[in-house]
Design a protein around this motif. Structure first.
Motif, PDB file in Angstrom:
ATOM      1  N   SER A 267       0.829  -1.212   0.000  1.00  0.00           N
ATOM      2  CA  SER A 267       0.000   0.000   0.000  1.00  0.00           C
ATOM      3  C   SER A 267       0.861   1.258   0.000  1.00  0.00           C
ATOM      4  O   SER A 267       2.029   1.243   0.396  1.00  0.00           O
ATOM      5  CB  SER A 267      -0.910   0.019   1.228  1.00  0.00           C
ATOM      6  N   VAL A 268       0.237   2.339  -0.431  1.00  0.00           N
ATOM      7  CA  VAL A 268       0.884   3.647  -0.347  1.00  0.00           C
ATOM      8  C   VAL A 268       1.162   3.967   1.125  1.00  0.00           C
ATOM      9  O   VAL A 268       2.207   4.530   1.457  1.00  0.00           O
ATOM     10  CB  VAL A 268       0.009   4.732  -1.009  1.00  0.00           C
ATOM     11  N   ALA A 269       0.276   3.580   2.011  1.00  0.00           N
ATOM     12  CA  ALA A 269       0.474   3.814   3.450  1.00  0.00           C
ATOM     13  C   ALA A 269       1.749   3.150   3.943  1.00  0.00           C
ATOM     14  O   ALA A 269       2.493   3.733   4.734  1.00  0.00           O
ATOM     15  CB  ALA A 269      -0.727   3.309   4.240  1.00  0.00           C
ATOM     16  N   ALA A 270       2.023   1.932   3.482  1.00  0.00           N
ATOM     17  CA  ALA A 270       3.230   1.223   3.903  1.00  0.00           C
ATOM     18  C   ALA A 270       4.480   1.960   3.435  1.00  0.00           C
ATOM     19  O   ALA A 270       5.470   2.055   4.170  1.00  0.00           O
ATOM     20  CB  ALA A 270       3.219  -0.206   3.369  1.00  0.00           C
ATOM     21  N   VAL A 271       4.450   2.498   2.225  1.00  0.00           N
ATOM     22  CA  VAL A 271       5.593   3.245   1.707  1.00  0.00           C
ATOM     23  C   VAL A 271       5.779   4.533   2.503  1.00  0.00           C
ATOM     24  O   VAL A 271       6.889   4.864   2.931  1.00  0.00           O
ATOM     25  CB  VAL A 271       5.417   3.547   0.199  1.00  0.00           C
ATOM     26  N   LEU A 272       4.681   5.249   2.739  1.00  0.00           N
ATOM     27  CA  LEU A 272       4.747   6.480   3.508  1.00  0.00           C
ATOM     28  C   LEU A 272       5.324   6.226   4.898  1.00  0.00           C
ATOM     29  O   LEU A 272       6.217   6.943   5.348  1.00  0.00           O
ATOM     30  CB  LEU A 272       3.345   7.084   3.602  1.00  0.00           C
ATOM     31  N   GLU A 273       4.851   5.191   5.557  1.00  0.00           N
ATOM     32  CA  GLU A 273       5.340   4.882   6.905  1.00  0.00           C
ATOM     33  C   GLU A 273       6.795   4.442   6.894  1.00  0.00           C
ATOM     34  O   GLU A 273       7.557   4.780   7.796  1.00  0.00           O
ATOM     35  CB  GLU A 273       4.465   3.821   7.561  1.00  0.00           C
ATOM     36  N   ALA A 274       7.208   3.720   5.870  1.00  0.00           N
ATOM     37  CA  ALA A 274       8.604   3.281   5.768  1.00  0.00           C
ATOM     38  C   ALA A 274       9.558   4.463   5.659  1.00  0.00           C
ATOM     39  O   ALA A 274      10.667   4.437   6.193  1.00  0.00           O
ATOM     40  CB  ALA A 274       8.779   2.367   4.560  1.00  0.00           C
ATOM     41  N   ILE A 275       9.120   5.502   4.988  1.00  0.00           N
ATOM     42  CA  ILE A 275       9.988   6.655   4.766  1.00  0.00           C
ATOM     43  C   ILE A 275       9.848   7.704   5.866  1.00  0.00           C
ATOM     44  O   ILE A 275      10.841   8.202   6.396  1.00  0.00           O
ATOM     45  CB  ILE A 275       9.693   7.300   3.387  1.00  0.00           C
ATOM     46  N   ASP A 276       8.634   8.059   6.223  1.00  0.00           N
ATOM     47  CA  ASP A 276       8.410   9.172   7.148  1.00  0.00           C
ATOM     48  C   ASP A 276       7.943   8.759   8.537  1.00  0.00           C
ATOM     49  O   ASP A 276       7.729   9.617   9.389  1.00  0.00           O
ATOM     50  CB  ASP A 276       7.369  10.131   6.560  1.00  0.00           C
ATOM     51  N   GLY A 277       7.746   7.480   8.773  1.00  0.00           N
ATOM     52  CA  GLY A 277       7.238   7.052  10.064  1.00  0.00           C
ATOM     53  C   GLY A 277       5.722   7.096  10.079  1.00  0.00           C
ATOM     54  O   GLY A 277       5.093   7.347   9.053  1.00  0.00           O
ATOM     55  N   PRO A 278       5.120   6.881  11.233  1.00  0.00           N
ATOM     56  CA  PRO A 278       3.655   6.844  11.320  1.00  0.00           C
ATOM     57  C   PRO A 278       3.026   8.145  10.820  1.00  0.00           C
ATOM     58  O   PRO A 278       3.531   9.236  11.071  1.00  0.00           O
ATOM     59  CB  PRO A 278       3.383   6.655  12.817  1.00  0.00           C
ATOM     60  N   PHE A 279       1.918   7.997  10.112  1.00  0.00           N
ATOM     61  CA  PHE A 279       1.200   9.136   9.555  1.00  0.00           C
ATOM     62  C   PHE A 279       0.481   9.863  10.678  1.00  0.00           C
ATOM     63  O   PHE A 279      -0.300   9.270  11.411  1.00  0.00           O
ATOM     64  CB  PHE A 279       0.205   8.638   8.503  1.00  0.00           C
ATOM     65  N   THR A 280       0.766  11.154  10.842  1.00  0.00           N
ATOM     66  CA  THR A 280       0.109  11.963  11.859  1.00  0.00           C
ATOM     67  C   THR A 280      -0.315  13.295  11.260  1.00  0.00           C
ATOM     68  O   THR A 280       0.234  13.741  10.258  1.00  0.00           O
ATOM     69  CB  THR A 280       1.043  12.247  13.058  1.00  0.00           C
ATOM     70  N   MET A 281      -1.279  13.911  11.868  1.00  0.00           N
ATOM     71  CA  MET A 281      -1.738  15.239  11.443  1.00  0.00           C
ATOM     72  C   MET A 281      -1.512  16.280  12.523  1.00  0.00           C
ATOM     73  O   MET A 281      -1.444  17.466  12.234  1.00  0.00           O
ATOM     74  CB  MET A 281      -3.237  15.205  11.112  1.00  0.00           C
ATOM     75  N   THR A 282      -1.437  15.851  13.768  1.00  0.00           N
ATOM     76  CA  THR A 282      -1.332  16.789  14.875  1.00  0.00           C
ATOM     77  C   THR A 282      -0.211  16.370  15.817  1.00  0.00           C
ATOM     78  O   THR A 282       0.168  15.199  15.869  1.00  0.00           O
ATOM     79  CB  THR A 282      -2.646  16.841  15.677  1.00  0.00           C
ATOM     80  N   ALA A 283       0.291  17.323  16.593  1.00  0.00           N
ATOM     81  CA  ALA A 283       1.348  17.028  17.558  1.00  0.00           C
ATOM     82  C   ALA A 283       0.855  16.093  18.654  1.00  0.00           C
ATOM     83  O   ALA A 283       1.628  15.310  19.199  1.00  0.00           O
ATOM     84  CB  ALA A 283       1.863  18.330  18.175  1.00  0.00           C
ATOM     85  N   CYS A 284      -0.425  16.140  18.964  1.00  0.00           N
ATOM     86  CA  CYS A 284      -0.945  15.308  20.054  1.00  0.00           C
ATOM     87  C   CYS A 284      -1.216  13.869  19.614  1.00  0.00           C
ATOM     88  O   CYS A 284      -1.747  13.084  20.382  1.00  0.00           O
ATOM     89  CB  CYS A 284      -2.204  15.927  20.652  1.00  0.00           C
ATOM     90  N   ALA A 285      -0.838  13.524  18.405  1.00  0.00           N
ATOM     91  CA  ALA A 285      -1.026  12.150  17.945  1.00  0.00           C
ATOM     92  C   ALA A 285      -0.060  11.200  18.641  1.00  0.00           C
ATOM     93  O   ALA A 285      -0.275  10.003  18.677  1.00  0.00           O
ATOM     94  CB  ALA A 285      -0.837  12.067  16.436  1.00  0.00           C
ATOM     95  N   HIS A 286       1.004  11.746  19.197  1.00  0.00           N
ATOM     96  CA  HIS A 286       1.993  10.927  19.902  1.00  0.00           C
ATOM     97  C   HIS A 286       1.609  10.789  21.367  1.00  0.00           C
ATOM     98  O   HIS A 286       0.896  11.621  21.927  1.00  0.00           O
ATOM     99  CB  HIS A 286       3.380  11.559  19.784  1.00  0.00           C
ATOM    100  N   ALA A 287       2.116   9.767  22.009  1.00  0.00           N
ATOM    101  CA  ALA A 287       1.755   9.481  23.399  1.00  0.00           C
ATOM    102  C   ALA A 287       2.288  10.527  24.386  1.00  0.00           C
ATOM    103  O   ALA A 287       1.785  10.637  25.491  1.00  0.00           O
ATOM    104  CB  ALA A 287       2.268   8.104  23.792  1.00  0.00           C
TER     105      ALA A 287
END
Length: 176
Positions: A109-129
């Motif tokens: 998937s495109v998602a797998a490629v995106l995550e492989a290069i840039d890490g998990p897909f996020t939109m906001t700073a609060c997406a992280h723990a």
């Protein structure tokens, strides 16, 4: 968001009713309603399309891919290394070595490629723990934005490299 209409009646390669990825003449994502991919992800998708577009090809070198698309060789080598580390490509050493897809284009998937290069897909700073946002406890858009992020991620997960390969390569410009 309005549904996008492709010129000459072409449908975009990956779309839902409210989110559209559009591709330029060489298969790069060129325009979206709200998402911008990094240059490295763009190059990774170009490499994946290159490798998937010829089923007879055994492997391609970083130099071959970089020269074909006018990408700096060092940058392409880094992108391909990340794709190997993530399991999306395999590399072969030796005189006939190079890179090839680890699985069929429909299975990546495109998602797998995106995550492989840039890490998990996020939109906001609060997406992280770690929640380092001063507004975290008072934020009224955090949960809706997380739901939007999940919907975008689902679209990217549903779009395969095979769908990107379905868009033809551009023809060279006419000689002057």
């Amino acid at each position: 968001f309005r549904d996008a209409v492709e010129p000459r009646g072409r449908r975009p390669a990956c779309a839902t009713q409210r989110f559209v990825l559009r591709y330029d003449q060489i298969g790069r994502i060129s325009k979206t309603s709200m998402l911008r991919l990094s240059k490295k992800t763009d190059y990774a998708l170009m490499a994946m399309k290159h490798l998937a577009s010829d089923p007879e090809r055994r492997a391609a070198t970083a130099r071959e891919i970089a020269e074909r698309y006018d990408i700096p060789i060092e940058l392409m080598a880094k992108v391909l290394t990340r794709l190997v580390r993530s399991g999306l490509l395999v590399s072969h050493q030796g005189a006939h070595g190079g890179y090839e897809l680890a699985q069929p284009p429909a299975a990546t998937s495109v998602a797998a490629v995106l995550e492989a290069i840039d890490g998990p897909f996020t939109m906001t700073a609060c997406a992280h723990a770690d929640h380092e946002c001063d507004q975290f406890s008072k934020c009224i858009v955090r949960d809706p934005l997380h739901r939007i992020r999940d919907r975008i991620a689902a679209v990217l997960a549903d779009c395969s490299i095979l769908e990107i390969v379905a868009n033809p390569e551009p023809s060279p410009p006419p000689a002057a």
